[in-house]
Scaffold this active site. Structure first.
Site, PDB file in Angstrom:
ATOM      1  N   ARG B   5     -50.633  46.072 -48.305  1.00  0.00           N
ATOM      2  CA  ARG B   5     -51.744  45.937 -49.269  1.00  0.00           C
ATOM      3  C   ARG B   5     -52.712  47.113 -49.138  1.00  0.00           C
ATOM      4  NH1 ARG B   5     -56.068  41.710 -46.650  1.00  0.00           N
ATOM      5  NH2 ARG B   5     -55.275  41.803 -44.529  1.00  0.00           N
ATOM      6  N   SER B  32     -59.563  41.118 -50.594  1.00  0.00           N
ATOM      7  CA  SER B  32     -58.340  40.681 -49.914  1.00  0.00           C
ATOM      8  C   SER B  32     -57.150  41.565 -50.282  1.00  0.00           C
ATOM      9  CB  SER B  32     -57.989  39.236 -50.292  1.00  0.00           C
ATOM     10  OG  SER B  32     -58.922  38.331 -49.745  1.00  0.00           O
ATOM     11  N   GLU B  53     -56.994  33.626 -63.864  1.00  0.00           N
ATOM     12  CA  GLU B  53     -55.777  34.431 -63.791  1.00  0.00           C
ATOM     13  C   GLU B  53     -55.097  34.600 -65.142  1.00  0.00           C
ATOM     14  OE1 GLU B  53     -56.601  31.929 -61.738  1.00  0.00           O
ATOM     15  OE2 GLU B  53     -57.029  33.029 -59.892  1.00  0.00           O
ATOM     16  N   PHE B  78     -50.832  33.106 -57.943  1.00  0.00           N
ATOM     17  CA  PHE B  78     -51.641  32.703 -59.093  1.00  0.00           C
ATOM     18  C   PHE B  78     -51.257  33.489 -60.354  1.00  0.00           C
ATOM     19  CE2 PHE B  78     -54.656  31.787 -55.460  1.00  0.00           C
ATOM     20  CZ  PHE B  78     -54.280  30.461 -55.375  1.00  0.00           C
ATOM     21  N   ARG B 162     -49.156  40.876 -46.952  1.00  0.00           N
ATOM     22  CA  ARG B 162     -50.516  40.944 -46.415  1.00  0.00           C
ATOM     23  C   ARG B 162     -50.562  41.712 -45.095  1.00  0.00           C
ATOM     24  NH1 ARG B 162     -53.705  38.289 -42.558  1.00  0.00           N
ATOM     25  NH2 ARG B 162     -55.858  37.890 -43.184  1.00  0.00           N
TER      26      ARG B 162
HETATM   27  C1  TPP Z   1     -56.620  29.812 -58.733  1.00  0.00           C
HETATM   28  C2  TPP Z   1     -57.210  30.493 -57.561  1.00  0.00           C
HETATM   29  N1  TPP Z   1     -57.574  31.775 -57.648  1.00  0.00           N
HETATM   30  C3  TPP Z   1     -58.082  32.407 -56.571  1.00  0.00           C
HETATM   31  C4  TPP Z   1     -58.241  31.754 -55.389  1.00  0.00           C
HETATM   32  C5  TPP Z   1     -58.762  32.482 -54.168  1.00  0.00           C
HETATM   33  N2  TPP Z   1     -60.137  32.102 -53.855  1.00  0.00           N
HETATM   34  C6  TPP Z   1     -60.405  31.176 -52.897  1.00  0.00           C
HETATM   35  S1  TPP Z   1     -62.024  30.863 -52.736  1.00  0.00           S
HETATM   36  C7  TPP Z   1     -62.435  31.967 -53.951  1.00  0.00           C
HETATM   37  C8  TPP Z   1     -63.864  32.130 -54.350  1.00  0.00           C
HETATM   38  C9  TPP Z   1     -64.486  30.815 -54.697  1.00  0.00           C
HETATM   39  O1  TPP Z   1     -65.834  30.926 -55.013  1.00  0.00           O
HETATM   40  P1  TPP Z   1     -66.673  29.617 -55.263  1.00  0.00           P
HETATM   41  O2  TPP Z   1     -65.958  28.710 -56.198  1.00  0.00           O
HETATM   42  O3  TPP Z   1     -68.037  30.026 -55.665  1.00  0.00           O
HETATM   43  O4  TPP Z   1     -66.658  28.885 -53.860  1.00  0.00           O
HETATM   44  P2  TPP Z   1     -67.712  28.955 -52.654  1.00  0.00           P
HETATM   45  O5  TPP Z   1     -68.751  29.978 -53.001  1.00  0.00           O
HETATM   46  O6  TPP Z   1     -68.290  27.595 -52.559  1.00  0.00           O
HETATM   47  O7  TPP Z   1     -66.919  29.301 -51.443  1.00  0.00           O
HETATM   48  C10 TPP Z   1     -61.286  32.577 -54.450  1.00  0.00           C
HETATM   49  C11 TPP Z   1     -61.265  33.586 -55.510  1.00  0.00           C
HETATM   50  C12 TPP Z   1     -57.834  30.404 -55.332  1.00  0.00           C
HETATM   51  N3  TPP Z   1     -57.907  29.680 -54.196  1.00  0.00           N
HETATM   52  N4  TPP Z   1     -57.339  29.794 -56.427  1.00  0.00           N
END
Ligand code: TPP
Ligand code: MG
Lengths: 295, 314
Positions: B5, B32, B53, B78, B162
């Protein structure tokens, strides 16, 4: 299935303990999320200790209230609350993310009793909650369904498809809570009006107005104020059977709440605290040496 | 050892300096996937769309109609699963020059577990007409693949790991073509691998040599399009495919299709992930438990080798 009642002081103490367990467990596992589990903590404790009609000794009871952690990446926050509430021995937190554990990186309903829905791919939980609420109505059951979403998560289109369905069917037995911690994982550079070091996912947009436009009732609260949380949960639940429309609670929180170096910093979306950071956090949270994950 | 990556992000930064067709469309995961390197270097051609996505794919397609060659940046699962409908309609059916970067592919994703493991990407993507499907073995082949992609017209899927693996190729690797390559010749058994599993298979083949089994090792960096005759010609009597992917429909499926279609007499044993879901855990734990570490692969191949020639594969 008694209503547990914890006082504000008890919730405060539980919150400090739970936040420490999140930080130390993730550090021990060498992987996991911090910011979201800490921001949602006061909301989860209020739900599990004062509002959900549940029985930790009988986690699959038909008439239990349902809880869906749509923001599944914050699983360690939910596991911590479930452990403190008596679903399992807090010592099991030490298995988180280690392999061969019931405590998966994202919640797995087939592995851990107390998890009502498997999540992890963001944006799906509100649909699940709508299905549960529709099912409850069809079966004339009187439980309430709660779902917690992230403010980054609600960028997903599926959330709004579910928001549409919930109001189309006039579901007042489902309540969504949005953890408005002002940050997602990466997002955009911060602007002048932002609270933290990256842009608020909904800067310049009115989330309350959007939900209202979809036919929802909206309650705005401070997601760290026990009295406000309590009133909002009571109001939302009290709407069941009469309001004819769903409620969303927009809870303004601080990502990484409770530990000074994680508060409001997007890089602490996930992360491993160093030994020095752990010591500092332990002191801030007033936790004795004997509490935490020991392996 | 550098993670694929990291190389992906660095190479895009380098290419982006002289090729302004390259844009990156991110789904809130740039720090990431390492698309954040591109965001820092070429902010005007970095589009953050947030956690959405399907929207990412639509936006990338729209950009492609104006001559851009957008790379999509999120966890591969995704894209290949959640955003598959826009990929098939907007990208595959139009032949758009959209690049699907399948970050955090396979089993090893920093302990996120089965919700984030993309172990069916190769199977899914190779059913998309017109899709080029690349699965480089290491950091050097990754760099070559990203550079090669710059001048490729049409849609492309790139499998990206990764975590770093031991390099298989040299730093200045460039391929004239992306056909299957023989890494080692041997007469006892033919091991066919793809992606970073090839690196682990290099070690496995060495372990086999210590145990008296002389294996031929073939790496398949591009599953589609594929010179099937060339691959068929490299296969010995006993063939074992190895991939960090479900045993259904990926490299193993592909090789079995080639052999069956030719009514060849080879037996093909497909080593990969059994038809089930895995879990969260450290890399070494997962590779061992799910049978993909070098030593587990060697053991499994010894098992295949101990059976008489002609014993059906599995
Ligand atoms: C469909 C999907 N896309 C991307 C992710 C990767 N991902 C995990 S947490 C996150 C950010 C989430 O932000 P938020 O909803 O504001 O949560 P918090 O701030 O409470 O951690 C991402 C992009 C995922 N788990 N699922
Ligand atoms: Mg957030």
């Amino acid at each position: 299935m008694t209503h547990h009642t914890a006082s504000a002081e008890e919730l405060e103490a539980l919150a400090r303990h739970a936040r420490w367990l999140v930080l130390s467990t993730v550090a021990d596992a060498g992987a996991g999320h911090i910011g979201g589990p800490l921001s949602q903590m006061d909301l989860l404790l209020a739900l599990y200790f004062n509002h959900l009609r549940i029985d930790p000794s009988d986690p699959h009871r038909d008439d239990r209230d349902r809880f869906v952690l749509s923001k599944g990446h914050t699983a360690i926050g939910l596991y911590t609350v479930l452990a403190l509430r008596g679903y399992f021995d807090p010592a099991e937190l030490a298995t988180f993310d280690h392999g061969d554990s019931r405590l998966q990186g994202h919640p797995d309903m087939r592995m851990l009793p107390g998890i009502d829905a498997s999540t992890g791919s963001l944006g799906q939980g509100l649909s699940v909650a709508v299905g549960m609420a529709l099912g409850a109505r069809l079966q004339q059951r009187d439980f309430h369904t709660w779902v917690l979403l992230g403010d980054g998560e609600i960028e997903e289109g599926m959330v709004w498809e579910a928001a549409y369905a919930a109001s189309r069917y006039g579901l007042d037995n489902v309540t969504a809570i949005v953890d408005r911690n002002g940050l997602q994982q990466y997002g955009w550079p911060a602007g002048a009006s932002d609270r933290f070091d990256r842009r608020d996912p909904w800067a310049g947009k009115d989330v309350g107005a959007i939900f209202r436009g979809f036919g929802w009732d909206v309650i705005d609260i401070d997601g760290h104020d026990h009295a406000e949380i309590d009133r909002a949960l009571e109001t939302a639940c009290g709407a069941r059977g009469s309001a004819g429309r769903p409620t969303v609670i927009l809870a303004e929180t601080v990502k990484g709440k409770g530990v000074s170096f994680t508060e409001g910093t997007y890089r602490w979306h996930n992360g491993i605290a160093t030994a020095d950071q752990l010591a500092a956090a332990r002191a801030e949270l007033g936790q004795p040496e004997t509490v935490g994950v020991a392996r | 050892m550098i993670a694929q990556r990291q190389v992906w992000g660095e190479t895009l930064v380098e290419l982006g300096a002289s090729d302004d067709r390259i844009v990156v469309v991110d789904g809130d995961l740039a720090n990431s996937t390492k698309a954040d390197l591109f965001a820092a270097a070429h902010p005007e051609r970095f589009v953050e769309v947030g956690i959405a996505e399907q929207n990412m794919v639509g936006i990338a397609f729209g950009l492609s109609t104006l001559g851009y060659r957008p790379w999509l940046s999120t966890f591969g699962v995704f894209l290949t699963h959640r955003a598959l409908d826009p990929i098939r309609m907007l990208v595959s059916q139009t032949g758009a020059a959209v690049r699907i970067a399948g970050a955090y592919s396979g089993l090893l994703n920093g302990r996120s577990g089965k919700t984030h493991q993309d172990v069916a990407d190769l199977a899914i993507m190779r059913t998309m007409p017109g899709m080029t499907v690349l699965a480089p073995a290491d950091e050097h082949e990754m760099r070559a693949a990203v550079r090669w992609a710059a001048d490729h017209d049409g849609p492309l899927y790139l499998r990206i790991a990764r975590d770093a693996v031991a390099p298989v190729f040299d730093i200045d690797t460039t391929w004239e073509d992306w056909a299957p390559r023989m890494l080692r010749d041997g007469g006892d058994i033919t091991v066919v691998s793809t992606g970073v599993q090839t690196s682990r298979c290099v070690d496995a083949v060495r372990l086999l040599a210590d145990r008296g089994i002389d294996a031929r090792h073939i790496h398949v960096p591009m599953l589609k399009p594929l010179d099937e005759d060339r691959l068929a010609g490299l296969l010995g009597e006993r063939v074992v495919t190895v991939e960090e992917h479900t045993m259904i429909g990926g490299l193993g499926g592909l090789v079995a299709e080639i052999v069956a279609a030719r009514r060849s007499t080879q037996t093909v044993t497909r080593l990969g992930l059994a038809d089930g879901w895995s879990e969260s855990g450290p890399d070494a734990f997962l590779l061992d438990k799910y049978g993909l570490s070098a030593s587990r692969i060697a053991d499994r191949i010894v098992g295949v080798h101990s059976r008489p020639v002609g014993t059906p594969g599995v």
